[in-house]
Design an enzyme around this catalytic site. Structure first.
Site, PDB file in Angstrom:
ATOM      1  N   ASP A   1       0.810  -1.217   0.000  1.00 32.14           N
ATOM      2  CA  ASP A   1       0.000   0.000   0.000  1.00 32.14           C
ATOM      3  C   ASP A   1       0.845   1.269   0.000  1.00 32.14           C
ATOM      4  O   ASP A   1       0.333   2.362  -0.232  1.00 32.14           O
ATOM      5  CB  ASP A   1      -0.873   0.038   1.266  1.00 32.14           C
TER       6      ASP A   1
HETATM    7  C1  GLC Z   1      -1.576  -3.905   5.374  1.00 31.95           C
HETATM    8  C2  GLC Z   1      -2.803  -3.987   4.520  1.00 31.95           C
HETATM    9  C3  GLC Z   1      -2.583  -4.851   3.315  1.00 31.95           C
HETATM   10  C4  GLC Z   1      -1.329  -4.457   2.606  1.00 31.95           C
HETATM   11  C5  GLC Z   1      -0.149  -4.450   3.536  1.00 31.95           C
HETATM   12  C6  GLC Z   1       1.117  -3.964   2.879  1.00 31.95           C
HETATM   13  O1  GLC Z   1      -1.379  -5.126   6.007  1.00 31.95           O
HETATM   14  O2  GLC Z   1      -3.899  -4.469   5.241  1.00 31.95           O
HETATM   15  O3  GLC Z   1      -3.684  -4.752   2.448  1.00 31.95           O
HETATM   16  O4  GLC Z   1      -1.143  -5.352   1.553  1.00 31.95           O
HETATM   17  O5  GLC Z   1      -0.426  -3.598   4.610  1.00 31.95           O
HETATM   18  O6  GLC Z   1       1.094  -2.603   2.619  1.00 31.95           O
HETATM   19  C1  GLC Z   2      -0.461   2.435   5.812  1.00 31.16           C
HETATM   20  C2  GLC Z   2       0.285   1.222   6.309  1.00 31.16           C
HETATM   21  C3  GLC Z   2      -0.042  -0.006   5.526  1.00 31.16           C
HETATM   22  C4  GLC Z   2      -1.518  -0.164   5.402  1.00 31.16           C
HETATM   23  C5  GLC Z   2      -2.181   1.113   4.896  1.00 31.16           C
HETATM   24  C6  GLC Z   2      -3.673   0.965   4.893  1.00 31.16           C
HETATM   25  O1  GLC Z   2      -0.046   2.763   4.553  1.00 31.16           O
HETATM   26  O2  GLC Z   2       1.687   1.425   6.278  1.00 31.16           O
HETATM   27  O3  GLC Z   2       0.520  -1.140   6.145  1.00 31.16           O
HETATM   28  O4  GLC Z   2      -1.786  -1.199   4.508  1.00 31.16           O
HETATM   29  O5  GLC Z   2      -1.829   2.182   5.723  1.00 31.16           O
HETATM   30  O6  GLC Z   2      -4.326   2.070   4.396  1.00 31.16           O
END
Ligand code: GLC
Ligand code: GLC
Length: 812
Positions: free
Chosen positions: A486
């Site tokens: 993300d």
């Molecule tokens: C969080 C989110 C997931 C994403 C991950 C890596 O665990 O829930 O959707 O893939 O972060 O950013």
């Molecule tokens: C932030 C976190 C990530 C998560 C995301 C969800 O970027 O670092 O882990 O998946 O928020 O919106």
């Protein structure tokens, strides 16, 4: 140095036993399996909600509080001048004995003080909308005890978000009713709400309180509420301000005597025309009925036995016996339990997720399914339909949806280009487990719009097509707002701290950045899709997709290989990310995981080199970091990933979720020793003894992130419980390490083990069959030599499915 210990596993009871209330962080558990849920810490902190932690919050909780984890369901016992709680908090009166047992959907907290034992069993009975708190008070002294007992719950005004901010309204809306031993919370019921909550005890009460400030006192705290300290309830009736529920009971116990009290926190919904029994008086018929179902110790014990029986059944579906307790307890108990919890809660409510931010994630829920589908397939089926219903006609999808409404979340929208592929991942897992191909014929709408329905199969097809139709200059998948990571926001370009990295695009030329992670994911799920089409006799469609998969493989080999590992991405300007050419973050884990699982370039040695590079550059004492070296400064073109300090979260943290991808890559490549050593590094039971204080968070479940080697404090865990790690750890160990893999026509047996592995047995229920599978590794890391089914040799590695009980012997 001897590590301080806060608890230990009790495998026989399937419990984690906490023996010191002052754990390095609240160690929590989850109650409830379907509609009514609660979070409970080892000192009874936490809260309850109905279905949706944002829109139907029943009790109030203040996150990031001082002290931490303040607020919950508290019992105050006043014995002479001493006031104490069975869970130590909030009074923190030193106890003579303390124990918290977190079990499968229940928690039992026991405290002893001055000859009195108070033990509370917390659970949510199956199919009932309430939390039971069975309190047993026992006089272990030789004198008669006269105790004053106060219960305590604080109501949330339903919407957990506005509850925390809209005080100009909230302080005037609170309403309660009191009837005998039941306190009803009915804020907003007079207008649009059709639901109320109640807190009941199955004994006469000698007083009560429903107004917080009257009970606590404005200048007191939960640790010393005035009413409790004085031993005198105020019988307050809340109007506005902050409604609470507290019962007051005088208890006399002879030496050796014990008494049970059943407290019930319940939730009720009424039909519009049946809301009131008299003007302003709520209709309590359903509440009375619910209370009547649980108003004696016997009824409660029966409901508890039913809950335990459910878990017996759930955990009987896949059971391994290796003789290694640390492995067996994770596989047989805690990993499966965590999978159920993540399936239920997605990423919404934990002690790190506030319950107001996110609903269910499209990609998250599809992955969670894989950890859960063997247990309750019908719920997995419904989940797939719900998720697919939030897809758009072009195959893109809402990134999140709200569990209460099942509607896509407009605040975040779509544009995360890995999302569509996960629908194939989840659906294929469901069909392989159940053999239920009929799910593909279900009519499923787009964006929940009636009249737009097409078959689920059609949804899968447009999901694959979404990738093919969104390729970039190197014929690799466009990343969109982000892929699985993300925080890799390659089209964002933000200098404004008030912008969201995920939803901001500050350029108008469209997205150009490309993702190798999606490329690998597309090849893995594309192969699954092709096999599914062949199974369905859709040979033209299979051939069409095979061509796209082959083209993707070629594109990766041509544009995605850096010499020793796979690149991670191309940025907006077509520059490499995750390359030896970069100053920092030369290598990333995600593309190594997915491209090795996809076996891209295996024949040219790419897979082996990539896996070796993971060991060389990503591995550390606590697991594999996400990227290396960590970013030491913010890079405008990369987005959120470089916003984190070194070693945390997506910037070179050990993001446990993605370690299993490399482990599976190792398994597919047949490197059992390496697979196992990576796996054991993030297996909670292996970390337990070594890191009780360093790791901090619950030692019985995986957390999303462990601080990586570049962090200030490597090894520290964060974001426990709700993480894709649960499902991926399960998928990895059950299917790839122990090697029991559901397939369309039976179970494929293909373990990948360390050469030190001993013989082991897996009991696996599968559809209407039950297999007892014994594996004799004979020092091999991979490669099944022969299989017998009920004494007869089997060709190949798939034991064909047939109902009934079977014995399988496997020689490697
Ligand atoms: C969080 C989110 C997931 C994403 C991950 C890596 O665990 O829930 O959707 O893939 O972060 O950013
Ligand atoms: C932030 C976190 C990530 C998560 C995301 C969800 O970027 O670092 O882990 O998946 O928020 O919106």
């Amino acid at each position: 140095m001897e590590q301080k210990r806060y608890g230990h596993f009790d495998d026989q009871h399937r419990e984690y036993v906490i023996t010191d209330p002052q754990t390095p962080w609240p160690w929590i558990n989850y109650l409830g399996n379907e509609d009514f849920f609660s979070l409970i810490s080892n000192t009874a902190g936490g809260y309850s909600f109905y279905k949706d932690a944002k829109f139907r919050r029943i009790t109030r909780y203040r996150y990031n509080n001082v002290p931490m984890d303040n607020g919950g369901r508290y019992f105050y016992i006043k014995d002479g001048d001493t006031v104490w709680n069975p869970g130590w908090k909030p009074c923190k009166t030193p106890l003579d004995f303390y124990e918290c047992r977190h079990g499968m959907s229940y928690t039992r907290i026991t405290g002893k003080k001055n000859g009195v034992e108070a033990s509370v069993l917390f659970f949510v009975p199956l199919k009932k909308w309430c939390e039971v708190q069975k309190l047993t008070l026992k006089n272990e002294s030789s004198e008669t005890k006269s105790l004053k007992l106060f219960s305590f719950e604080e109501w949330c005004l339903w919407n957990a978000a506005t509850d925390m901010e809209n005080f100009q309204r909230n302080f005037s809306t609170g309403e309660v009713e009191i009837e005998n031993s039941t306190i009803y919370h009915k804020t907003e019921y007079r207008e649009r709400r059709n639901h109320y909550a109640f807190y009941h005890v199955n004994a006469p009460i000698q007083g009560f309180d429903t107004d917080r400030e009257t009970f606590v006192g404005l200048y007191n705290e939960f640790a010393d509420p005035q009413a409790v300290m004085e031993g005198k309830p105020r019988n307050s009736h809340a109007h506005g301000w902050s409604p609470i529920a507290s019962h007051y009971i005088e208890v006399t116990l002879k030496p050796g005597e014990s008494k049970d009290f059943v407290f019930l926190l319940g939730y009720i919904e009424n039909e519009q025309d049946e809301k009131f029994e008299a003007p302003q008086v709520i209709n309590k018929k359903k509440a009375h009925a619910l209370i009547a179902e649980l108003d004696t110790t016997e009824k409660v014990d029966k409901a508890f036995a039913e809950l335990c029986a459910l878990w017996d059944n759930l955990l009987n579906i896949y059971k391994v016996k290796t003789g290694n307790d640390k492995l067996d307890r994770m596989v047989n108990i805690w990993n499966q339990y965590q999978c159920m919890v993540t399936f239920n809660f997605s990423r919404s409510a934990s002690f790190f997720e506030s319950g107001v931010g996110r609903g269910m994630g499209f990609r998250d829920s599809n992955q969670d399914l894989v950890g859960f589908v063997h247990q309750i397939p019908p719920r997995a089926r419904q989940r797939i339909i719900d998720i697919a219903s939030t897809q758009f006609p072009d195959g893109g999808c809402y990134h999140q949806y709200q569990p209460l409404t099942k509607r896509g979340n407009n605040d975040i929208g779509g544009g995360f280009n890995d999302d569509p592929c996960w629908l194939i991942f989840g659906t294929v897992a469901y069909i392989k487990e159940t053999g239920d191909f009929s799910i593909l014929d279900e009519m499923v709408p787009f964006d929940n719009q009636p009249g737009t329905e097409v078959t689920l199969f059609e949804h899968l097809k447009i999901s694959m097509d979404h990738v093919i139709k969104n390729l970039g200059p190197h014929m690799l998948p466009l990343i969109g707002r982000a892929d699985w990571n993300d925080c890799l926001n390659l089209n964002c370009f933000s200098w404004d701290p008030n912008e969201s990295f995920q939803t901001t695009e500050n350029v108008s030329e469209g997205t150009k950045a490309e993702s190798l992670m999606i490329a690998g994911l597309f090849v893995v799920t594309g192969k699954d899709y092709v096999a599914l089409c062949q199974k369905l006799g859709k040979n033209d469609e299979a051939a069409r997709m095979q061509k796209a998969v082959d083209a993707m493989i070629e594109a990766v080999k041509k544009h995605g290989w850096d010499g020793e590992w796979y690149l991670r991405a191309y940025d907006f300007y077509g520059r490499k990310i995750g390359s030896n050419e970069n100053d920092e973050a030369k290598i990333f884990i995600e593309s190594q995981g997915w491209c090795t699982m996809a076996e891209i370039g295996a024949e040219d040695g790419m897979v082996a080199k990539s896996l070796d590079s993971c060991k060389k550059y990503l591995e550390c004492e606590h697991g594999m970091v996400l990227n290396n070296p960590a970013f030491s400064k913010y890079i405008y073109e990369y987005g959120e990933i470089s916003s984190y300090p070194e070693g945390y979260k997506e910037n070179a943290g050990i993001f446990c979720h993605n370690n299993p991808w490399v482990i599976i890559g190792e398994c597919i490549a047949g490197r059992g020793n390496d697979a196992w050593s990576h796996y054991a590094k993030i297996l909670p039971s292996y970390v337990e003894e070594k890191y009780q204080t360093l790791h901090k968070v619950e030692p019985y479940v995986n957390c999303q992130m462990v601080a990586g080697k570049d962090a200030f404090r490597p090894g520290e865990g964060k974001n426990s419980w709700l993480t894709g790690t649960a499902a991926w750890m399960w998928y990895t160990v059950s299917e790839f390490i122990l090697g029991i893999k559901p397939d369309y026509d039976g179970i494929r047996i293909d373990p990948c083990l360390p050469e030190t592995a001993n013989d082991y047995t897996v009991q696996r229920k599968f559809r209407d069959a039950e297999y007892e599978i014994t594996i004799h590794p004979n020092g091999a890391q991979k490669g099944v030599k022969s299989i017998t089914l009920d004494g007869k040799p089997v060709d190949g590695t798939v034991i064909p499915y047939s109902a009934g009980k079977h014995t399988v012997e496997v020689t490697m």
